[in-house]
Motif scaffolding. Structure first.
Motif, PDB file in Angstrom:
ATOM      1  N   ASP A  32       0.483  -1.120  -0.007  1.00  0.00           N
ATOM      2  CA  ASP A  32       0.080  -0.034   0.061  1.00  0.00           C
ATOM      3  C   ASP A  32       0.914   1.244  -0.010  1.00  0.00           C
ATOM      4  O   ASP A  32       0.183   2.395  -0.145  1.00  0.00           O
ATOM      5  N   GLY A  89       2.345  -2.237  -4.551  1.00  0.00           N
ATOM      6  CA  GLY A  89       1.616  -3.177  -4.924  1.00  0.00           C
ATOM      7  C   GLY A  89       1.489  -3.384  -6.526  1.00  0.00           C
ATOM      8  O   GLY A  89       1.422  -4.307  -7.207  1.00  0.00           O
ATOM      9  N   ASP A  90       1.084  -2.147  -6.966  1.00  0.00           N
ATOM     10  CA  ASP A  90       0.872  -1.992  -8.504  1.00  0.00           C
ATOM     11  C   ASP A  90       2.002  -2.176  -9.198  1.00  0.00           C
ATOM     12  O   ASP A  90       2.063  -2.730 -10.263  1.00  0.00           O
ATOM     13  N   LYS A  99       2.768  -6.034  -9.197  1.00  0.00           N
ATOM     14  CA  LYS A  99       1.872  -6.625 -10.071  1.00  0.00           C
ATOM     15  C   LYS A  99       2.160  -6.339 -11.743  1.00  0.00           C
ATOM     16  O   LYS A  99       1.970  -7.315 -12.480  1.00  0.00           O
ATOM     17  N   ASN A 100       2.431  -5.111 -12.181  1.00  0.00           N
ATOM     18  CA  ASN A 100       2.586  -4.881 -13.365  1.00  0.00           C
ATOM     19  C   ASN A 100       3.911  -5.473 -14.004  1.00  0.00           C
ATOM     20  O   ASN A 100       3.920  -5.525 -15.170  1.00  0.00           O
ATOM     21  N   VAL A 153       3.071   5.818  -8.000  1.00  0.00           N
ATOM     22  CA  VAL A 153       2.805   4.308  -8.243  1.00  0.00           C
ATOM     23  C   VAL A 153       2.596   3.601  -6.697  1.00  0.00           C
ATOM     24  O   VAL A 153       3.704   4.049  -5.806  1.00  0.00           O
ATOM     25  N   LYS A 154       1.780   3.001  -6.538  1.00  0.00           N
ATOM     26  CA  LYS A 154       1.801   2.054  -5.121  1.00  0.00           C
ATOM     27  C   LYS A 154       2.854   0.883  -5.603  1.00  0.00           C
ATOM     28  O   LYS A 154       2.867   0.254  -6.553  1.00  0.00           O
ATOM     29  N   GLU A 176       3.399   4.193  -1.190  1.00  0.00           N
ATOM     30  CA  GLU A 176       4.043   4.778  -2.304  1.00  0.00           C
ATOM     31  C   GLU A 176       5.358   4.514  -2.541  1.00  0.00           C
ATOM     32  O   GLU A 176       6.306   4.314  -1.594  1.00  0.00           O
TER      33      GLU A 176
END
Length: 291
Positions: A241, A253-254, A257-258, A250-251, A243
């Motif tokens: 969660d 986690g993102d 995932k990306n 961008v987090k 930054e």
């Protein structure tokens, strides 16, 4: 026959550990004086006298196997930051990290009984020798070891102040290094929200509600404000969660995932955290030494 009472007496007399006392008593056929002399000769009695001193300085260190499947971080403490610059001490800490990674002890006591690298001595004996020769109390405080199906990555910050270890089920080295630096800088406590204990969340929600009520908000509005503000709480303590330090838009986690990556677990050690340091007056300490 070496009795428990004999061992106890020698331990009280010299401050040395029970196993060391039993060993020298066996070698001297129970002769207390000769046993005490042996402990002094080997530096064990000298080291034991230092064991009561607070050791809150030192180093954290990491070792990751070449194929990045196994890694470890350790914290070894000493009394002053001067020792952290001692090459003999630094080499010892590096060896401990490698021993943990390669021999997989269950705890610190188990680690102390393992064979030291390229030596017939145990880790405990090598530590005792270092205490005697360097002249400060030292302790192997803790370690974490990860064995991964993917890859293990580590990061050391501040020349041994912070150590991070991350286990990736999937991911590449460059991303793993970035995540390690994120953990060092942002100090997350948990990987994701599901890992945060429910009582910790409940307590935070109580605090947030009280804050909203103190702002003069009605109870039902305060409840809604809590739901909005709890996200900030998670963004501070949960890695995914947070930054991303290199790009706050961008987090983490993102980002993971990306990149098609997956984190299993992480560990972060900060040298001396949680150890209560004794405040010394430097001038008084110098006078003590002169006297």
């Amino acid at each position: 026959m070496i009795t428990a009472e004999l061992v106890k007496q020698l331990r009280e007399k010299t401050g040395a550990g029970m196993m060391d006392c039993k060993k020298v008593l066996t070698e001297t056929n129970g002769d207390m004086e000769k046993a005490a002399e042996l402990l002094r000769e080997r530096g064990i009695a000298k080291a034991a006298k230092k064991s009561g001193r607070v050791a809150a300085e030192g180093l954290v260190c990491a070792y990751v196997e070449e194929n990045k499947k196994v890694g470890a971080i350790v914290e070894v403490n000493a009394e002053t930051d001067f020792v952290a610059k001692n090459e003999d001490f630094r080499s010892f800490v590096k060896d401990i990290a490698e021993i943990v990674a390669m021999q997989n002890p269950t705890d610190v006591e188990g680690l102390l009984e393992l064979k030291y690298k390229n030596s017939d001595k145990t880790v405990r004996e090598e530590l005792t020798e270092k205490i005697a020769t360097i002249g400060e109390n030292m302790t192997i405080r803790r370690f974490v070891r990860f064995e991964s199906q993917g890859l293990v990555e580590s990061y050391i910050h501040g020349d041994g102040k912070i150590a991070v270890l991350v286990d990736f089920a999937k991911g590449e080295t460059e991303l793993a290094k970035d995540v390690c630096m994120q953990i060092a800088a942002a100090k997350p406590e948990y990987l994701k929200r599901e890992e945060v204990p429910s009582e910790k969340v409940s307590k935070e929600m109580e605090i947030l509600k009280a804050q909203a009520m103190n702002e003069g908000k009605p109870a039902e509005i305060a409840e809604k404000m809590v739901q909005g503000r709890i996200g900030k709480f998670y963004s501070e303590i949960c890695l995914v969660d947070q930054e991303f330090v290199k790009d706050p838009a961008v987090k983490v986690g993102d980002l993971i995932k990306n990149k098609g990556a997956e984190i299993v677990r992480f560990a972060r050690f900060e040298k001396g955290e949680g150890i209560e340091k004794k405040e010394e007056n430097f001038a008084e300490e110098v006078m003590k030494q002169l006297q």
